[in-house]
Design an enzyme around this catalytic site. Sequence first.
Site, mmCIF file in Angstrom:
data_model
loop_
_atom_site.group_PDB
_atom_site.id
_atom_site.type_symbol
_atom_site.label_atom_id
_atom_site.label_comp_id
_atom_site.label_asym_id
_atom_site.label_seq_id
_atom_site.Cartn_x
_atom_site.Cartn_y
_atom_site.Cartn_z
ATOM 1 N N SER A 11 -6.135 4.607 21.738
ATOM 2 C CA SER A 11 -6.226 4.901 20.303
ATOM 3 C C SER A 11 -6.804 6.292 20.066
ATOM 4 C CB SER A 11 -7.127 3.865 19.625
ATOM 5 O OG SER A 11 -7.384 4.296 18.309
ATOM 6 N N HIS A 36 -1.678 4.909 20.273
ATOM 7 C CA HIS A 36 -2.051 4.051 19.139
ATOM 8 C C HIS A 36 -2.636 4.926 18.029
ATOM 9 C CE1 HIS A 36 -3.223 0.037 17.549
ATOM 10 N NE2 HIS A 36 -4.304 0.667 17.078
ATOM 11 N N ASP A 38 -4.205 4.853 14.197
ATOM 12 C CA ASP A 38 -4.831 3.973 13.210
ATOM 13 C C ASP A 38 -4.843 4.620 11.835
ATOM 14 O OD1 ASP A 38 -5.834 1.622 14.740
ATOM 15 O OD2 ASP A 38 -6.859 3.186 15.898
ATOM 16 N N MET A 40 -5.820 4.370 8.058
ATOM 17 C CA MET A 40 -6.740 3.627 7.169
ATOM 18 C C MET A 40 -6.725 4.281 5.796
ATOM 19 S SD MET A 40 -9.992 3.065 9.676
ATOM 20 C CE MET A 40 -9.794 2.718 11.425
ATOM 21 N N HIS A 69 -0.639 1.599 13.577
ATOM 22 C CA HIS A 69 -1.367 0.436 13.063
ATOM 23 C C HIS A 69 -1.769 0.735 11.622
ATOM 24 C CE1 HIS A 69 -5.271 -2.190 13.588
ATOM 25 N NE2 HIS A 69 -4.454 -2.672 12.684
ATOM 26 N N MET A 71 -3.576 0.028 8.412
ATOM 27 C CA MET A 71 -4.637 -0.727 7.744
ATOM 28 C C MET A 71 -4.666 -0.235 6.308
ATOM 29 S SD MET A 71 -7.348 -0.613 10.884
ATOM 30 C CE MET A 71 -6.424 0.687 11.689
ATOM 31 N N MET A 140 -6.774 -8.638 16.321
ATOM 32 C CA MET A 140 -7.936 -7.757 16.178
ATOM 33 C C MET A 140 -9.134 -8.441 16.823
ATOM 34 S SD MET A 140 -6.837 -5.056 14.724
ATOM 35 C CE MET A 140 -8.453 -4.261 14.700
ATOM 36 N N ASP A 178 -6.801 -5.442 20.050
ATOM 37 C CA ASP A 178 -7.287 -4.172 19.508
ATOM 38 C C ASP A 178 -8.740 -4.303 19.071
ATOM 39 O OD1 ASP A 178 -7.651 -1.733 18.314
ATOM 40 O OD2 ASP A 178 -6.137 -2.007 16.755
HETATM 41 C C1 DX5 Z 1 -10.129 -0.379 14.603
HETATM 42 C C2 DX5 Z 1 -8.873 0.204 15.177
HETATM 43 C C3 DX5 Z 1 -8.852 0.323 16.644
HETATM 44 C C4 DX5 Z 1 -9.894 1.220 17.231
HETATM 45 C C5 DX5 Z 1 -10.267 0.641 18.555
HETATM 46 O O1 DX5 Z 1 -9.930 -0.695 13.282
HETATM 47 O O2 DX5 Z 1 -7.749 -0.592 14.818
HETATM 48 O O3 DX5 Z 1 -7.553 0.689 17.129
HETATM 49 O O4 DX5 Z 1 -9.479 2.546 17.430
HETATM 50 O O5 DX5 Z 1 -11.308 1.390 19.032
HETATM 51 P P1 DX5 Z 1 -12.337 0.855 20.122
HETATM 52 O O6 DX5 Z 1 -11.557 0.737 21.409
HETATM 53 O O7 DX5 Z 1 -13.354 1.911 20.120
HETATM 54 O O8 DX5 Z 1 -12.835 -0.472 19.647
HETATM 55 ZN ZN ZN Z 2 -5.817 -0.103 15.812
#
Ligand code: DX5
Ligand code: ZN
Length: 224
Positions: A11, A36, A38, A40, A69, A71, A140, A178
């Site tokens: 990620s 990956h 993320d 948000m 991903h 969110m 998750m 994840d």
């Molecule tokens: C959290 C993200 C993850 C995050 C994981 O909301 O969806 O993908 O980057 O990071 P680590 O491996 O640090 O938990």
């Molecule tokens: Zn993620």
Amino acid sequence: MEPRNLLFSPSMLGGDFSRAAFEIGEIVSSGADYVHLDVMDGSFVPEITFGRKFISDLRPLTDLVFDVHLMVERPEEKIGAFASAGAGIITVHAESTDHIVRCLSMIREAGCESGIAINPGTSVSFIEAALPFADYVTVMTVNPGWGGQRFIPECISKVEELDRRRKDEGWQFLIEADGGVSLDTIGPLYKAGMDIAVTGTAFFREDDKADFLERMREKAEEWL
Ligand code: DX5
Ligand code: ZN
């Protein structure tokens, strides 16, 4: 037991965005399978990360599949934008929309593979009816919104349940975990049926990332 395929999706959230191109290079040279990303929106989760421009700017830097991903609230309004930015997989949260099956169909129609993510408080039965439409299911293993959180072991049983259900029904989706995935937590996840490990903090704190993924694989296989 013969080891199953284990894939890695590091990620970018665990890296330094001021040198994003360098971090992508680190992911590529580690031998990882996906990148990956993320997204948000400050509404579905409190933080805001990046949007389509960041992803389309990174797109020419590698041939690795972008595992995006989302969110975000109302993901159905964003699928087209992220598909054209270069996503290969688009994952939406079951909790973020009343129209999860429509989202999954839209993702496939946009030429991407479809993913459903579930929060730690969401059960597998909540997404049961949508599973035939998913190419990936992300469990998750932390509450979404931040990297570097503590792994929630109670989520492992959902990986097991998904693995059992897909075998019973002949569904083909891959199972991703994840959040908080590290050398300490990968074993039980792999044993439970995880196919793809997302790793942010644990990956980026290592100097030798290829060696780290090798150790992750060895650790996972010890649990078979
Ligand atoms: C959290 C993200 C993850 C995050 C994981 O909301 O969806 O993908 O980057 O990071 P680590 O491996 O640090 O938990
Ligand atoms: Zn993620």
